[in-house]
Design an enzyme around this catalytic site. Structure first.
Site, PDB file in Angstrom:
ATOM      1  N   ARG A  27       0.816  -1.217   0.000  1.00 45.83           N
ATOM      2  CA  ARG A  27       0.000   0.000   0.000  1.00 45.83           C
ATOM      3  C   ARG A  27       0.851   1.268   0.000  1.00 45.83           C
ATOM      4  O   ARG A  27       0.324   2.374  -0.146  1.00 45.83           O
ATOM      5  CB  ARG A  27      -0.907   0.020   1.233  1.00 45.83           C
ATOM      6  CG  ARG A  27      -1.818  -1.176   1.344  1.00 45.83           C
ATOM      7  CD  ARG A  27      -2.609  -1.110   2.615  1.00 45.83           C
ATOM      8  NE  ARG A  27      -3.583  -0.051   2.555  1.00 45.83           N
ATOM      9  CZ  ARG A  27      -4.817  -0.168   2.102  1.00 45.83           C
ATOM     10  NH1 ARG A  27      -5.227  -1.340   1.663  1.00 45.83           N
ATOM     11  NH2 ARG A  27      -5.640   0.843   2.072  1.00 45.83           N
ATOM     12  N   GLY A  98      -4.894   8.517   4.449  1.00 45.33           N
ATOM     13  CA  GLY A  98      -5.904   9.379   3.830  1.00 45.33           C
ATOM     14  C   GLY A  98      -5.327  10.760   3.601  1.00 45.33           C
ATOM     15  O   GLY A  98      -4.118  10.980   3.701  1.00 45.33           O
ATOM     16  N   GLU A 465      -3.178  -2.658 -21.966  1.00 41.01           N
ATOM     17  CA  GLU A 465      -2.819  -3.322 -20.706  1.00 41.01           C
ATOM     18  C   GLU A 465      -1.365  -3.803 -20.732  1.00 41.01           C
ATOM     19  O   GLU A 465      -0.644  -3.678 -19.744  1.00 41.01           O
ATOM     20  CB  GLU A 465      -3.800  -4.484 -20.456  1.00 41.01           C
ATOM     21  CG  GLU A 465      -3.531  -5.329 -19.230  1.00 41.01           C
ATOM     22  CD  GLU A 465      -3.551  -4.560 -17.910  1.00 41.01           C
ATOM     23  OE1 GLU A 465      -3.928  -3.385 -17.880  1.00 41.01           O
ATOM     24  OE2 GLU A 465      -3.129  -5.149 -16.898  1.00 41.01           O
ATOM     25  N   LYS A 469       1.389  -2.579 -18.095  1.00 38.93           N
ATOM     26  CA  LYS A 469       2.115  -3.533 -17.253  1.00 38.93           C
ATOM     27  C   LYS A 469       3.613  -3.364 -17.422  1.00 38.93           C
ATOM     28  O   LYS A 469       4.362  -3.328 -16.461  1.00 38.93           O
ATOM     29  CB  LYS A 469       1.681  -4.951 -17.655  1.00 38.93           C
ATOM     30  CG  LYS A 469       1.569  -5.901 -16.552  1.00 38.93           C
ATOM     31  CD  LYS A 469       0.211  -5.980 -15.888  1.00 38.93           C
ATOM     32  CE  LYS A 469      -0.258  -4.696 -15.268  1.00 38.93           C
ATOM     33  NZ  LYS A 469      -1.559  -4.766 -14.691  1.00 38.93           N
ATOM     34  N   GLU A 472       4.877  -0.028 -15.901  1.00 37.00           N
ATOM     35  CA  GLU A 472       4.693  -0.016 -14.447  1.00 37.00           C
ATOM     36  C   GLU A 472       5.815  -0.766 -13.712  1.00 37.00           C
ATOM     37  O   GLU A 472       6.321  -0.291 -12.699  1.00 37.00           O
ATOM     38  CB  GLU A 472       3.337  -0.672 -14.163  1.00 37.00           C
ATOM     39  CG  GLU A 472       2.929  -0.751 -12.726  1.00 37.00           C
ATOM     40  CD  GLU A 472       1.555  -1.385 -12.565  1.00 37.00           C
ATOM     41  OE1 GLU A 472       1.119  -2.154 -13.442  1.00 37.00           O
ATOM     42  OE2 GLU A 472       0.910  -1.113 -11.541  1.00 37.00           O
TER      43      GLU A 472
HETATM   44  O1  M6R Z   1      -8.117  -1.334  -7.248  1.00 40.54           O
HETATM   45  P1  M6R Z   1      -8.438  -0.821  -8.614  1.00 40.54           P
HETATM   46  O2  M6R Z   1      -8.731  -1.892  -9.588  1.00 40.54           O
HETATM   47  O3  M6R Z   1      -9.527   0.222  -8.600  1.00 40.54           O
HETATM   48  O4  M6R Z   1      -7.104  -0.089  -9.090  1.00 40.54           O
HETATM   49  C1  M6R Z   1      -7.060   0.670 -10.252  1.00 40.54           C
HETATM   50  C2  M6R Z   1      -5.638   0.962 -10.672  1.00 40.54           C
HETATM   51  O5  M6R Z   1      -4.989   1.714  -9.690  1.00 40.54           O
HETATM   52  C3  M6R Z   1      -4.848  -0.329 -10.904  1.00 40.54           C
HETATM   53  O6  M6R Z   1      -5.479  -1.155 -11.821  1.00 40.54           O
HETATM   54  C4  M6R Z   1      -3.422  -0.021 -11.414  1.00 40.54           C
HETATM   55  O7  M6R Z   1      -3.494   0.518 -12.687  1.00 40.54           O
HETATM   56  C5  M6R Z   1      -2.609  -1.299 -11.376  1.00 40.54           C
HETATM   57  N1  M6R Z   1      -1.481  -1.128 -10.518  1.00 40.54           N
HETATM   58  C6  M6R Z   1      -2.135  -1.747 -12.696  1.00 40.54           C
HETATM   59  O8  M6R Z   1      -1.375  -2.918 -12.622  1.00 40.54           O
END
Ligand code: M6R
Length: 592
Positions: A27, A98, A465, A469, A472
């Site tokens: 996180r 937050g 995608e 990927k 990222e």
């Molecule tokens: O939890 P979520 O599916 O809402 O997250 C959305 C994006 O933050 C998430 O898909 C992000 O793009 C990923 N890290 C991609 O691998």
């Protein structure tokens, strides 16, 4: 985006906090800290990962404490900005996840009253505000402080000389785990699953007063009896189990996830849930961010082709700032975590307008699941790697199921889809066994700085995608394009150092795609084709071919996605990147 943890019990808190924090690191992982309570509070914090703090930490005795893993919003990652934060006298410690929107105003007010601040964070004001209100009852002081704070938060508060923790949430997740004479508070279930499977989900606005043998939750001014859920996440699900990275483990789990998802269709009650989602609707909107948005784009092709209902796919983060919201008959929100702020904001607006919403999420009890009319859980198990992989496949499965099990589809189409879907997991297993072709491609890409992914039709979102990927986790700049679009501008970037990964499927787009590949080759870019067949049509026009199993066109995104996931994984691995925790990112993005 940060992870918070609290522990109170009979065991030494320090080791437990570090253990849980390492599971919360996905996180946020730019800095971290703990505070252990008792007669006095002792705290250690640092820039960097939990393991670094843990290895250099002195032993702090105490059986209650709080911890935090940070994803910086206000102030750079350093030890001062790391949580826990304290009041003026170091007697009240707070961890916060937050963003406080009125922090400047509150800090000004507190400074006028003589409070001194040491960090650049918004969070530091919380212990100071609690200190202002403290008159012998910590919960009362916390509630009064929270009344003044605007924004999103999940907090855990510790005060010296008090054997209690106070926890509260507003638009950020927080769960309580109960074991024998010990209680855990955490941002999510996987952080504490090693210690307990008895979970209480806090609701927005709840404040909990927690001692080691008692939990009192105040909701809307009334003390309620906590509802304890027995969850079935196991420790093996949150371990690497011999894999180098969670990402690879999670990709390898995909065949099983497909099987499990289809197994749901053996139960009449589950089938009925899918029948209910798309009924007499004349338009549908799908919203999501990042990878979930890409799942939505695939969903558009599936639903429009199979059901003929127009589908609009929106980036949820863009929708938030529209002056006028067009409300469709059905909105499907896709969010793996169920906590993405960019998704929750429009979802709440839709809820307030009494618009009909369905959420596809992987996290039981998540905020999104609680503010929608119906929920489809993807049941993919905890996904630890920041890059979404198995949850994307599970999201696609849900989209297939709501389409092919909808009450408005004809029986033949349903039976055909069912039969084909049933064969896919076996084909995926075989594909995963032939790993070398993905390794080779990953190694090749790792030597380049720019990569394009192209696809057409239902595989255009998979090109997006693949690019997401790769960039990222490997930090290679990658762009996803529709096959036909690349000549409308991006051609200017093509040269012998810019590989193009082309998704070629036996469907109506194949000939046009072959023409695109030839055009790219003429610009000297190396082309690697991901194809469901190898024949003379592609002989001589590609530098390499990666073969994926043949499946009907509508289901080809499943196999092509797994191919691009593996290519990205190996690209990052050859570059030696920290695959599961890429720089600057966090798994759950709880800020807008
Ligand atoms: O939890 P979520 O599916 O809402 O997250 C959305 C994006 O933050 C998430 O898909 C992000 O793009 C990923 N890290 C991609 O691998």
């Amino acid at each position: 985006m940060c992870g918070i943890i609290g522990y109170i019990g009979n065991r030494e808190a320090q080791a437990i906090l570090f253990n849980c924090m390492s599971r919360l690191e996905y996180r946020g992982y730019d800095s971290c800290g703990i505070a252990i309570g008792g007669k006095n509070i002792h705290s250690i914090k640092n820039k960097g990962r939990v393991i670094e703090l843990q290895e250099n930490a002195p032993r702090i005795e105490g059986t209650l404490g709080i911890g935090h893993t940070r994803w910086a919003t206000h102030g750079t990652p350093n030890a001062v900005n790391a949580h826990p934060h304290f009041d003026c006298h170091g007697k009240i410690a707070v961890v916060h996840n937050g963003i406080i929107t009125n922090y400047l105003q509150l800090i000004r007010k507190l400074k006028n009253k003589g409070h001194e601040f040491v960090s650049e964070t918004d969070s530091e004001l919380i212990p100071h505000l609690i200190e202002e209100y403290y008159c012998g009852d910590l919960q009362d002081a916390v509630e009064k402080a929270l009344d003044e704070i605007e924004g999103t938060l999940a907090i855990i508060v510790l005060k010296e000389d008090i054997e209690e923790l106070i926890a509260s949430r507003r638009n950020s997740p927080l769960v309580i785990g109960i074991a024998e004479n010990e209680v855990f508070v955490a941002s999510d279930v996987p952080a504490i699953v090693e210690f307990t499977n008895k979970i209480v989900y806090l609701e927005d606005g709840d404040t909990a007063r927690i001692s080691k043998d008692k939990i009192r939750i105040k909701r809307n001014e009334v003390t309620i009896t906590p509802v304890i859920n027995e969850i079935n996440v196991t420790k093996t699900e949150i371990e690497k189990n011999g894999f180098d990275h969670f990402m690879l483990k999670e990709i390898r789990e995909e065949p099983e996830i497909i099987e499990q998802s289809l197994d749901m269709l053996t139960n009449e009650k589950n089938i009925d849930e899918y029948r209910q989602v798309i009924r007499e609707v004349s338009d549908i909107s799908i919203i999501g961010c990042g990878t979930s948005y890409h799942a939505g784009l695939v969903g558009k092709y599936i639903i429009e082709e199979a059901l003929g209902i127009p589908v609009r796919v929106e980036l949820a983060s863009e929708l938030n700032h529209r002056h006028r919201m067009i409300i469709p008959d059905l909105t499907i929100a896709i969010t793996q975590s169920g906590e993405t702020a960019d998704v929750l904001v429009p979802l709440k607006k839709l809820h307030q307008c009494q618009a009909h919403t369905t959420v596809i999420t992987n996290v039981y009890g998540s905020t999104a699941s609680r503010i929608s009319d119906s929920v489809l859980y993807t049941h993919a198990g905890p996904e630890i790697s920041v890059a979404a992989t198995k949850t994307f496949i599970a999201q696609l499965l849900e989209l297939y199921k709501i389409t092919f099990y909808s009450s408005i589809i004809d029986t033949d189409s349903r039976m055909y889809a069912h039969k084909e879907l049933m064969c896919i997991s076996e084909k995926v297993k075989q594909m995963l066994e032939n790993d070398v072709q993905f390794q080779r491609c990953g190694e090749f890409l790792s030597e380049h700085n720019e990569v394009f992914f192209i696809g057409r039709g239902i595989n255009f979102p998979i090109a997006l995608e693949g690019a997401l990927k790769l960039k990222e986790i490997s930090y290679i700049h990658a762009e996803g394009y529709a096959g036909g679009e690349i000549k409308h501008g991006p051609f200017a970037l093509l040269d012998e150092n810019t590989p193009v990964i082309a998704l070629l499927t036996r469907d109506g787009t194949r000939d046009a795609m072959i023409s695109n590949i030839k055009e790219i080759q003429a610009r000297k870019s190396p082309v690697i084709v991901i194809s469901d067949s190898q024949d003379k049509d592609i002989d001589g026009i590609t530098d390499a071919v990666i073969t994926v199993p043949q499946v009907p066109y509508l289901f080809s995104p499943i196999v092509n996605t797994i191919a691009v996931q593996l290519i990205a994984y190996y690209g990052a691995k050859f570059k030696g990147c920290p695959i599961d925790n890429p720089r600057n990112l966090a798994k759950t993005v709880t800020v807008e």
